[in-house]
Design an enzyme around this catalytic site. Structure first.
Site, mmCIF file in Angstrom:
data_model
loop_
_atom_site.group_PDB
_atom_site.id
_atom_site.type_symbol
_atom_site.label_atom_id
_atom_site.label_comp_id
_atom_site.label_asym_id
_atom_site.label_seq_id
_atom_site.Cartn_x
_atom_site.Cartn_y
_atom_site.Cartn_z
ATOM 1 N N GLU A 229 0.825 -1.208 0.000
ATOM 2 C CA GLU A 229 0.000 0.000 0.000
ATOM 3 C C GLU A 229 0.859 1.258 0.000
ATOM 4 O O GLU A 229 0.532 2.248 -0.675
ATOM 5 C CB GLU A 229 -0.922 0.003 1.222
ATOM 6 C CG GLU A 229 -1.940 -1.137 1.230
ATOM 7 C CD GLU A 229 -1.471 -2.362 1.987
ATOM 8 O OE1 GLU A 229 -2.309 -3.015 2.628
ATOM 9 O OE2 GLU A 229 -0.254 -2.671 1.909
ATOM 10 N N TRP B 230 21.742 -36.821 -16.346
ATOM 11 C CA TRP B 230 20.561 -36.061 -15.949
ATOM 12 C C TRP B 230 19.337 -36.766 -16.483
ATOM 13 O O TRP B 230 19.304 -37.122 -17.663
ATOM 14 C CB TRP B 230 20.617 -34.636 -16.501
ATOM 15 C CG TRP B 230 21.719 -33.831 -15.922
ATOM 16 C CD1 TRP B 230 22.900 -33.533 -16.499
ATOM 17 C CD2 TRP B 230 21.732 -33.174 -14.641
ATOM 18 N NE1 TRP B 230 23.671 -32.742 -15.673
ATOM 19 C CE2 TRP B 230 22.956 -32.509 -14.508
ATOM 20 C CE3 TRP B 230 20.825 -33.124 -13.579
ATOM 21 C CZ2 TRP B 230 23.298 -31.784 -13.363
ATOM 22 C CZ3 TRP B 230 21.165 -32.397 -12.458
ATOM 23 C CH2 TRP B 230 22.384 -31.733 -12.357
ATOM 24 N N ALA C 34 9.288 -39.666 4.763
ATOM 25 C CA ALA C 34 9.096 -39.230 6.146
ATOM 26 C C ALA C 34 8.157 -38.024 6.207
ATOM 27 O O ALA C 34 7.300 -37.930 7.096
ATOM 28 C CB ALA C 34 10.441 -38.896 6.784
#
Length: 362
Positions: free
Chosen positions: A47, A164, A291
């Site tokens: 603002e 990759w 987990a």
């Protein structure tokens, strides 16, 4: 308001522990005369930036804000007072502020004679601020689990080679996710196998996230590890019961209580929340991801799927506490995007249906 939502997104990754917020100012005739967004924690709010841009043209005008203007003094003053002082006569905001220390802005504006409306594009604005909103409501960081896999769900070949699997375009997109997160988390397996750096690369002006390695027994992160350089701050999360000699080689540790295996995930997230972290990008391997899933601590999944088949090798997720199909974590796919040859799939867990008690026979 849609423009304000676009502006808010520019602050992703740099405002924590504050929300991302965008603001547009219209003059008395409805013309746009100012706009701004919250750029960094401790700096002016959206603002204030928008009012500065509008100047005197804001008097008698309207402010459209993605989040209810704040009503408290922290490192900056309350935005409601700035709007009142600027002569704004109408405020429209998308999402109410759930933060108990900052809420009440709408009421104070009304008390000052300002017309207030809420709920405009609320769902869109909330989606852009979902990490912060989740963290306020749950008192833990919002967690995005990111992984890259072949089409048959393998993250590496049988011999553990993995670089990759996905394309350069997908790997670059991961850096965008890192730049939007407060912390990047990996486990000891990833630390040993990949010696990851975890810093953001290729994005100008990015705020580097906190790098966190979950290394329960302080054996995976050794002196000279790439994650210990000065590119970004790093914490190594270790078991709270370790003696000082076990962690002497680490520059900064986060002590967390143990669970049955590894560290207690809710305790880890609580500690990160106390450190100012509101969003986490989980880049850990299948054990750490499992987990987090088992702890109910994954809010969003981003999977990069390559058009490759391996047929063997580690899966993307293990030990998630799911033993039968009825316990499966069902997801809602919210987005699918092609990135070069790969497919990026984004999904969120579906709400768990309440268990209805079995009726007794009479």
């Amino acid at each position: 308001m849609r423009r304000a939502i676009e502006l808010a997104a520019l602050g992703l990754g740099s405002t924590s522990p504050n929300p991302v917020v965008g603001c547009v100012i219209l003059d008395a005739s409805g013309e746009r005369v100012g706009e701004g967004y919250h750029q960094r924690a401790g700096g002016p709010h959206a603002e204030v930036h928008a009012l500065r841009a509008a100047g005197e043209q804001a008097r008698g005008g309207t402010a459209l804000v993605t989040l209810e203007p704040c009503n408290h003094t922290g490192r900056t003053g309350p935005c409601v007072q700035a709007l009142i002082d600027a002569g704004i006569t109408r405020v429209v905001y998308a999402v109410g502020d759930p933060n108990p220390t900052a809420t009440g802005g709408a009421g104070r504006l009304r008390d000052a004679g300002v017309e207030v409306a809420s709920g405009l594009l609320e769902d869109e604005a909330a989606a852009g601020n979902t990490a912060w909103l989740t963290s306020v409501r749950t008192s833990r960081p919002y967690v995005t689990w990111k992984y890259a896999a072949t089409l048959d769900g393998r993250i590496a070949a049988a011999d553990r080679t993995s670089r990759w699997i996905t394309s350069a375009g997908s790997r670059a997109d991961v850096h965008r996710l890192r730049a939007e997160a407060d912390a990047v988390v990996v486990g000891s397996g990833t630390a040993r196998t990949d010696d990851p750096h975890l810093a953001v690369r290729g994005i100008d002006g990015a705020t580097q996230p906190l790098r966190v390695v979950v290394d329960t027994n302080a054996t995976a992160v050794r002196p000279g590890a790439r994650v210990l350089d000065d590119a970004a701050r790093t914490l190594v999360a270790v078991a709270a019961d370790l003696g000082p000699d076990a962690t002497a080689h680490l520059p900064a540790v986060l002590r967390v209580k143990r669970a049955a295996t590894g560290l207690d995930i809710p305790a880890l997230l609580a500690a990160l929340y106390d450190d100012g972290v509101r969003s986490v990008l989980l880049e850990g391997g299948p054990t750490l991801a499992g987990a987090f899933v088992a702890a109910g601590a994954v809010d969003r999944i981003v999977g990069y799927l390559a058009p490759v088949l391996l047929g063997a090798g580690p899966a993307a997720l293990t030990d998630a506490g799911i033993t039968t199909i009825t316990e499966a974590l069902r997801l809602d796919v919210t987005e699918t995007v092609r990135i070069g040859p790969d497919l990026r799939v984004t999904a969120v867990p579906l709400p768990t249906a309440p268990v209805t008690p079995a009726s007794k026979e009479h």
